[in-house]
Motif scaffolding. Structure first.
Motif, PDB file in Angstrom:
ATOM      1  N   THR A  43     -17.058 -25.822  16.924  1.00 14.43           N
ATOM      2  CA  THR A  43     -17.516 -25.309  15.605  1.00 14.43           C
ATOM      3  C   THR A  43     -18.550 -24.521  15.844  1.00 14.43           C
ATOM      4  O   THR A  43     -18.710 -23.255  15.134  1.00 14.43           O
ATOM      5  CB  THR A  43     -17.864 -26.503  14.389  1.00 14.43           C
ATOM      6  OG1 THR A  43     -16.808 -27.305  14.368  1.00 14.43           O
ATOM      7  CG2 THR A  43     -18.336 -25.879  13.199  1.00 14.43           C
ATOM      8  N   ALA A  44     -19.653 -24.847  16.606  1.00 13.17           N
ATOM      9  CA  ALA A  44     -20.807 -23.916  16.957  1.00 13.17           C
ATOM     10  C   ALA A  44     -20.238 -22.686  17.464  1.00 13.17           C
ATOM     11  O   ALA A  44     -20.995 -21.725  17.093  1.00 13.17           O
ATOM     12  CB  ALA A  44     -21.731 -24.708  18.079  1.00 13.17           C
ATOM     13  N   VAL A  45     -19.448 -22.816  18.563  1.00 16.32           N
ATOM     14  CA  VAL A  45     -19.188 -21.501  19.305  1.00 16.32           C
ATOM     15  C   VAL A  45     -18.396 -20.596  18.380  1.00 16.32           C
ATOM     16  O   VAL A  45     -18.592 -19.390  18.305  1.00 16.32           O
ATOM     17  CB  VAL A  45     -18.179 -21.907  20.616  1.00 16.32           C
ATOM     18  CG1 VAL A  45     -17.500 -20.878  21.145  1.00 16.32           C
ATOM     19  CG2 VAL A  45     -18.998 -22.514  21.499  1.00 16.32           C
ATOM     20  N   ALA A  46     -17.427 -21.200  17.272  1.00 13.52           N
ATOM     21  CA  ALA A  46     -16.705 -20.349  16.592  1.00 13.52           C
ATOM     22  C   ALA A  46     -17.677 -19.545  15.708  1.00 13.52           C
ATOM     23  O   ALA A  46     -17.749 -18.445  15.394  1.00 13.52           O
ATOM     24  CB  ALA A  46     -15.812 -20.986  15.818  1.00 13.52           C
ATOM     25  N   GLY A  50     -18.642 -15.246  15.278  1.00 11.71           N
ATOM     26  CA  GLY A  50     -18.201 -14.577  14.161  1.00 11.71           C
ATOM     27  C   GLY A  50     -16.985 -15.110  13.891  1.00 11.71           C
ATOM     28  O   GLY A  50     -16.194 -14.378  12.821  1.00 11.71           O
ATOM     29  N   ILE A  51     -16.191 -16.255  14.113  1.00 14.13           N
ATOM     30  CA  ILE A  51     -14.841 -16.495  13.979  1.00 14.13           C
ATOM     31  C   ILE A  51     -15.175 -17.593  12.422  1.00 14.13           C
ATOM     32  O   ILE A  51     -15.587 -18.371  12.816  1.00 14.13           O
ATOM     33  CB  ILE A  51     -14.053 -17.369  14.944  1.00 14.13           C
ATOM     34  CG1 ILE A  51     -14.026 -16.663  16.224  1.00 14.13           C
ATOM     35  CG2 ILE A  51     -12.614 -17.908  14.675  1.00 14.13           C
ATOM     36  CD1 ILE A  51     -13.772 -17.483  17.527  1.00 14.13           C
ATOM     37  N   PRO A  52     -14.418 -17.167  11.540  1.00 17.78           N
ATOM     38  CA  PRO A  52     -14.575 -18.048  10.326  1.00 17.78           C
ATOM     39  C   PRO A  52     -13.828 -19.116  10.308  1.00 17.78           C
ATOM     40  O   PRO A  52     -12.895 -19.349  10.828  1.00 17.78           O
ATOM     41  CB  PRO A  52     -13.876 -17.008   9.390  1.00 17.78           C
ATOM     42  CG  PRO A  52     -13.382 -15.794   9.872  1.00 17.78           C
ATOM     43  CD  PRO A  52     -13.401 -15.904  11.442  1.00 17.78           C
ATOM     44  N   PRO A  53     -14.668 -20.176   9.928  1.00 18.04           N
ATOM     45  CA  PRO A  53     -14.054 -21.805  10.241  1.00 18.04           C
ATOM     46  C   PRO A  53     -12.674 -21.901   9.405  1.00 18.04           C
ATOM     47  O   PRO A  53     -12.037 -22.868   9.775  1.00 18.04           O
ATOM     48  CB  PRO A  53     -15.042 -22.390   9.752  1.00 18.04           C
ATOM     49  CG  PRO A  53     -16.562 -21.880   9.838  1.00 18.04           C
ATOM     50  CD  PRO A  53     -16.088 -20.248   9.786  1.00 18.04           C
ATOM     51  N   GLU A  57      -5.819 -20.214  12.681  1.00 14.75           N
ATOM     52  CA  GLU A  57      -4.997 -19.710  14.140  1.00 14.75           C
ATOM     53  C   GLU A  57      -6.252 -19.077  15.068  1.00 14.75           C
ATOM     54  O   GLU A  57      -6.139 -19.327  16.007  1.00 14.75           O
ATOM     55  CB  GLU A  57      -4.168 -18.319  13.710  1.00 14.75           C
ATOM     56  CG  GLU A  57      -3.117 -18.098  14.464  1.00 14.75           C
ATOM     57  CD  GLU A  57      -2.303 -17.077  14.040  1.00 14.75           C
ATOM     58  OE1 GLU A  57      -1.763 -16.889  13.040  1.00 14.75           O
ATOM     59  OE2 GLU A  57      -2.439 -16.145  14.771  1.00 14.75           O
ATOM     60  N   ALA A  58      -7.085 -18.591  14.459  1.00 11.23           N
ATOM     61  CA  ALA A  58      -8.405 -18.123  15.466  1.00 11.23           C
ATOM     62  C   ALA A  58      -9.025 -19.200  15.986  1.00 11.23           C
ATOM     63  O   ALA A  58      -9.411 -19.084  17.171  1.00 11.23           O
ATOM     64  CB  ALA A  58      -9.201 -17.076  14.735  1.00 11.23           C
ATOM     65  N   VAL A  59      -9.542 -20.212  15.052  1.00 13.12           N
ATOM     66  CA  VAL A  59     -10.023 -21.213  15.507  1.00 13.12           C
ATOM     67  C   VAL A  59      -9.206 -22.084  16.394  1.00 13.12           C
ATOM     68  O   VAL A  59      -9.862 -22.589  17.702  1.00 13.12           O
ATOM     69  CB  VAL A  59     -10.677 -22.282  14.385  1.00 13.12           C
ATOM     70  CG1 VAL A  59     -11.262 -23.489  15.192  1.00 13.12           C
ATOM     71  CG2 VAL A  59     -11.656 -21.728  13.587  1.00 13.12           C
ATOM     72  N   GLU A 106      -4.689 -28.893  13.775  1.00  6.49           N
ATOM     73  CA  GLU A 106      -3.667 -29.481  15.073  1.00  6.49           C
ATOM     74  C   GLU A 106      -4.102 -29.107  16.233  1.00  6.49           C
ATOM     75  O   GLU A 106      -4.413 -29.823  17.130  1.00  6.49           O
ATOM     76  CB  GLU A 106      -2.385 -29.267  14.617  1.00  6.49           C
ATOM     77  CG  GLU A 106      -1.339 -29.978  15.352  1.00  6.49           C
ATOM     78  CD  GLU A 106       0.127 -30.175  15.331  1.00  6.49           C
ATOM     79  OE1 GLU A 106       0.445 -29.279  14.323  1.00  6.49           O
ATOM     80  OE2 GLU A 106       0.718 -30.987  15.535  1.00  6.49           O
ATOM     81  N   ALA A 107      -4.084 -27.729  16.438  1.00  4.80           N
ATOM     82  CA  ALA A 107      -4.326 -27.265  17.971  1.00  4.80           C
ATOM     83  C   ALA A 107      -5.727 -27.753  18.567  1.00  4.80           C
ATOM     84  O   ALA A 107      -6.008 -28.067  19.643  1.00  4.80           O
ATOM     85  CB  ALA A 107      -4.565 -25.710  17.778  1.00  4.80           C
ATOM     86  N   VAL A 108      -6.825 -27.791  17.574  1.00  7.31           N
ATOM     87  CA  VAL A 108      -8.071 -28.311  17.861  1.00  7.31           C
ATOM     88  C   VAL A 108      -8.026 -29.919  18.393  1.00  7.31           C
ATOM     89  O   VAL A 108      -8.342 -30.399  19.306  1.00  7.31           O
ATOM     90  CB  VAL A 108      -9.190 -28.405  16.829  1.00  7.31           C
ATOM     91  CG1 VAL A 108     -10.322 -28.934  17.092  1.00  7.31           C
ATOM     92  CG2 VAL A 108      -9.149 -26.717  16.428  1.00  7.31           C
TER      93      VAL A 108
END
Ligand code: CDP
Ligand code: CDP
Length: 230
Positions: A43-46, A50-53, A57-59, A106-108
């Motif tokens: 979460t911190a790195v996202a 600037g990756i929206p939580p 898909e991006a996370v 799920e991917a996380v």
């Protein structure tokens, strides 16, 4: 002892899981694994990149490519993300407010659970989180579900924040309740008490009492295994 076991400690935010798990691990000379720190690191790195939580898909892609490593250190566990120490950046209010969303993906979860199972393979691990006894380590020899009243859990967190408390007790209580709700209601590996988990309500009890109780259970479980192998 000769037969190290795995101990799973699950429960809601502020129940005392990490404090107690660390002390139990010290007492038994086991390794402590804080799984929440891994979801916090993603979460911190996202957020930093600037990756929206809420962009699943991006996370998910970030989590799949990010190397999250937990290192036991003198002043507690350190968390590395792609080799960078992010320990001091994972407990911000912003991470608190976004981590449970990230933890629904799920991917996380797949990536984190695989890493957690590898860490527990050799046994002798005390692992705390939300889905350890139900999902990550269903065969853990000792499972504990640790909780306390929502008021007490918020108060504990409030006291921890001390002077840098740029948040009111009431707001903190609301944030924790919202995180608990998301953790309990998510589809994949939600927070719930495993049927075979021992239940502890830590409200009004000291850390030492809880630790002693779990260490005793752990020693007993380890003795049972030793006896069974004779
Ligand atoms: O320490 P605190 O109880 O505030 O939270 P944490 O253990 O650091 O976990 C932070 C968040 O990560 C939780 O609210 C969950 O959303 C997520 N988490 C999870 O989904 N599964 C785990 N095994 C551990 C944490
Ligand atoms: O990991 P989790 O979110 O479940 O909780 P924690 O961060 O280990 O504990 C929250 C706070 O509650 C810490 O400051 C502990 O010292 C405190 N605590 C307590 O006052 N009494 C207990 N029986 C257990 C924890």
């Amino acid at each position: 002892s000769r037969h190290p076991i795995n101990i799973a400690i699950d429960g809601p935010a502020g129940a005392g899981k990490s404090t107690v798990a660390r002390l139990v691990a010290n007492a038994l000379q086991y390794i402590y694994v804080d799984t929440g720190a891994m979801y916090r690191a993603v979460t911190a790195v996202a957020l930093e990149r600037g990756i929206p939580p809420d962009d699943e898909e991006a996370v998910g892609r970030l989590a799949e490519n990010l190397d999250v490593v937990l290192l036991p250190g003198d002043e507690g566990q350190r968390v590395l993300a792609d080799g960078t120490d992010v320990t001091s950046r994972i407990r911000t209010i912003e991470v608190n407010r976004n981590v449970s969303r990230v933890a629904t993906y799920e991917a996380v979860r797949t990536k984190m659970a695989e890493a957690q199972r590898r860490m527990a393979k050799a046994k002798g691990v005390v692992m705390d989180g939300r889905d350890i006894g139900t999902h990550v380590l269903p065969d853990a020899e000792l499972k504990v579900f640790l909780t306390a009243t929502p008021r007490e859990r918020a108060l504990r967190r409030f006291k921890e924040m001390g002077d840098q408390a740029n948040i009111t007790l009431k707001q903190l209580e609301r944030d924790i309740a919202e995180r608990d709700r998301m953790d309990q209601e998510r589809e994949i590996a939600p927070l719930l008490r495993a049927p075979d988990a021992k239940f502890i309500d830590s409200t009004g009890r000291t850390i030492e009492q809880i630790v002693d109780e779990i260490v005793e259970w752990g020693r007993a479980a380890s003795r049972t295994i030793s006896a069974g192998e004779k």
